[in-house]
Design an enzyme around this catalytic site. Structure first.
Site, short mmCIF file in Angstrom:
data_model
loop_
_atom_site.label_atom_id
_atom_site.label_comp_id
_atom_site.label_asym_id
_atom_site.label_seq_id
_atom_site.Cartn_x
_atom_site.Cartn_y
_atom_site.Cartn_z
N ASP A 77 -0.30 -18.00 -6.98
CA ASP A 77 0.29 -16.73 -7.41
C ASP A 77 -0.82 -15.84 -7.98
O ASP A 77 -1.00 -15.73 -9.19
CB ASP A 77 1.37 -16.99 -8.45
CG ASP A 77 2.17 -15.74 -8.80
OD1 ASP A 77 1.95 -14.70 -8.14
OD2 ASP A 77 3.00 -15.80 -9.72
N HIS A 115 1.04 -8.76 -4.67
CA HIS A 115 -0.03 -7.88 -4.19
C HIS A 115 0.63 -6.57 -3.77
O HIS A 115 0.92 -6.34 -2.60
CB HIS A 115 -0.75 -8.55 -3.02
CG HIS A 115 -1.91 -7.77 -2.48
ND1 HIS A 115 -3.17 -7.84 -3.01
CD2 HIS A 115 -1.99 -6.90 -1.45
CE1 HIS A 115 -3.98 -7.05 -2.32
NE2 HIS A 115 -3.28 -6.47 -1.37
N ASP A 144 0.83 -1.20 0.00
CA ASP A 144 0.00 0.00 0.00
C ASP A 144 0.86 1.25 0.00
O ASP A 144 2.08 1.19 -0.15
CB ASP A 144 -0.95 -0.01 1.20
CG ASP A 144 -0.22 -0.16 2.52
OD1 ASP A 144 1.04 -0.17 2.52
OD2 ASP A 144 -0.88 -0.27 3.56
N GLU A 168 1.53 -10.90 -0.67
CA GLU A 168 1.97 -9.54 -0.33
C GLU A 168 3.28 -9.55 0.45
O GLU A 168 3.43 -10.30 1.41
CB GLU A 168 0.91 -8.82 0.50
CG GLU A 168 1.28 -7.37 0.82
CD GLU A 168 0.17 -6.62 1.52
OE1 GLU A 168 0.09 -5.40 1.32
OE2 GLU A 168 -0.62 -7.25 2.24
#
Length: 496
Positions: free
Chosen positions: A467, A415, A93, A476
């Site tokens: 994956d 991710h 993020d 992530e």
């Protein structure tokens, strides 16, 4: 820690994020032989450190090696008249969470202190020092007064509902802080631990900077200790579940190591009743980190630390296969498995402790430890730790590396926002919140930017890995997974 896994799942669901990026380095080297795989540990170390350049926030330096990244979040803190530029994006993020960032910096510094010569021997010490300094500089800026500490930049909920590059994100850059009225002992103490550990790293090469780090560390420790209150009451994300006693012991241990001042040792001895037997080492629970540091002091003659040394041994017994008091099981393929939410964070941190603990035993000529009727030598502890590193690098049932860019098979759908959206250098048009979700988050294509060195959350309890960008629990990466791995891979460059 019962709520821990629930929190991680909720947090990661809300984050919908993944780290990845293209750096100018060769693929990981894995040479075949008639025996076990022969991994290039120096290459793995270089990539584990390089990962942090892909996580940088702020004005990037001319020495930046991860070329798909650009400057970002240059106005962080501006509305509050404080400079909060820099630091690291936590995972996939665009939020800067101070507590796990500080923990990552602590782990990187511990690696630099414990394995300085090994890391230097493969020409990575300067890069590691830069990674540490990038985090430490942010923490210095965030500590604006003796009792004011900024702990987060970015609105987690808003950020996690969008899928944008950090370079052109437009979600709110909300800031959070703790002070005497709204304390967060865990975070203040972790910042103190990170800065005191970093002060040791820079003591020989930049005495003035080292002194500044130590001064802030002492001030932060006083703030944490004199204004006790759990961060669970002042946080939106990454809340505390294990209490703040572990961070206070962890910080005091590093302050004693950095300053040599007896008051910190006295503090630890007076409060060693806080020490608990644990089976994990994480951003929330630092007990075994403090215990391992202080076990060295015990063997050096500080016999008042006997309880803490015994608690450290209990951790080893909790994770070693064959131990009568084993608590953490392994997958069928041999991976330590604590919980199914970014499990490799616990594997890498446990492995780091195993390596350092075995080294402490060797340094002090200790034969080993007893776990009930089982006995483990330093060599056996180190040997098991090595299997965990090898599993992550490719010796596993999936026959893949869980480090991006290492080996021929590794995760391609990290991710991670910045990795999954084309670089602003090749796609300068803005990618908005919803466009990012529809065009890139939901895409079945590999990430366009290879985030070299990123270690993902890892396989499930049956050694299976999907994956898929949407599988945040397994696909992530985070800063603290890599930070712990830096020490573990460095240990394999050492003889013992």
């Amino acid at each position: 820690m019962g709520y821990h896994s629930v929190f991680i799942a909720v947090f990661l669901w809300s984050s919908m994020v993944c780290h990845n990026g293209l750096a100018m380095m060769d693929d990981g080297k894995l040479t075949s032989s008639s025996g076990p795989p022969n991994y290039d540990y120096a290459d793995a170390l270089a990539k584990a450190i390089l990962f942090f350049e892909g996580q940088r926030s702020g004005k990037l330096p001319s020495s930046q090696r991860v070329k798909w990244r650009e400057d970002s979040a240059l106005s962080d803190g501006k509305l509050q008249n404080v400079n909060l530029m820099g630091g690291y994006y936590d995972a996939g993020d665009n939020v800067k969470f101070g507590w796990p960032m500080a923990f990552s910096t602590s782990l990187l510094s511990w690696a630099a202190v414990e394995y300085e010569s090994e890391i230097s021997s493969v020409n990575q010490l300067g890069y590691l020092q830069s990674a540490i300094r990038w985090g430490a500089d942010f923490m210095l800026r965030a500590h604006t007064s003796p009792t004011t500490l900024y702990t987060q930049v970015g609105d987690g909920n808003a950020d996690h509902n969008c899928w944008e590059r950090p370079e052109d994100m437009d979600t709110p850059r909300t800031v959070y802080k703790i002070d005497a009225n709204s304390p967060g002992t865990e975070v203040a103490a972790e910042y103190a631990a990170a800065l005191s550990a970093a002060s040791i790293v820079f003591k020989k090469i930049d005495a003035k900077y080292s002194s500044t780090l130590l001064s802030h560390s002492k001030s932060l420790f006083d703030f944490a200790d004199k204004n006790r209150g759990s961060y669970s009451g002042s946080c939106p994300f990454y809340c505390s579940y294990s209490g703040y006693q572990d961070e206070l012991l962890w910080a005091a241990a590093w302050l004693y190591k950095a300053s040599g001042e007896s008051k910190y040792l006295s503090y630890i001895i007076s409060n060693q009743g806080w020490s608990q037997t644990v089976s994990e080492f994480s951003w929330d629970n630092k007990f075994v980190g403090a215990q391992t540091l202080l076990t060295e002091e015990f063997y050096g003659g500080k016999k008042d630390l006997a309880k803490i040394k015994t608690d450290a041994e209990s951790f080893i017994c909790a994770v070693m296969p064959g131990s009568n008091s084993r608590q953490i099981k392994t997958t069928p393929g041999g991976l330590l498995f604590t919980r199914d939410s970014s499990n490799l964070q616990y594997t890498t941190s446990s492995t780091m402790v195993l390596f350092i603990f075995s080294r402490i035993l060797n340094r002090n000529h200790i034969n080993g430890i007893n776990c009930g009727s089982s006995h483990f030598t330093a060599s056996q502890i180190r040997g098991f730790a090595k299997t965990q590193v090898e599993y992550i690098l490719g010796k596993n049932p999936m026959k893949m590396s869980y480090m991006v860019g290492f080996g021929s098979k590794y995760p391609k759908q990290l991710h991670h926002r910045g990795s999954s959206i084309p670089s602003i250098k090749v796609h300068p048009a803005k990618v908005g919140c919803n466009a990012g979700l529809s065009d890139y988050y939901n895409s079945a294509n590999p990430n366009p930017n290879t985030h070299v060195g990123a270690i993902v959350g890892g396989p499930d309890s049956n050694d299976r890995f999907n994956d898929a960008r949407s599988d945040y629990s397994h696909a992530e990466p985070t800063t603290y997974i890599n930070a712990a791995f830096v020490a573990s891979i460095s240990a394999l460059l050492a003889k013992t």
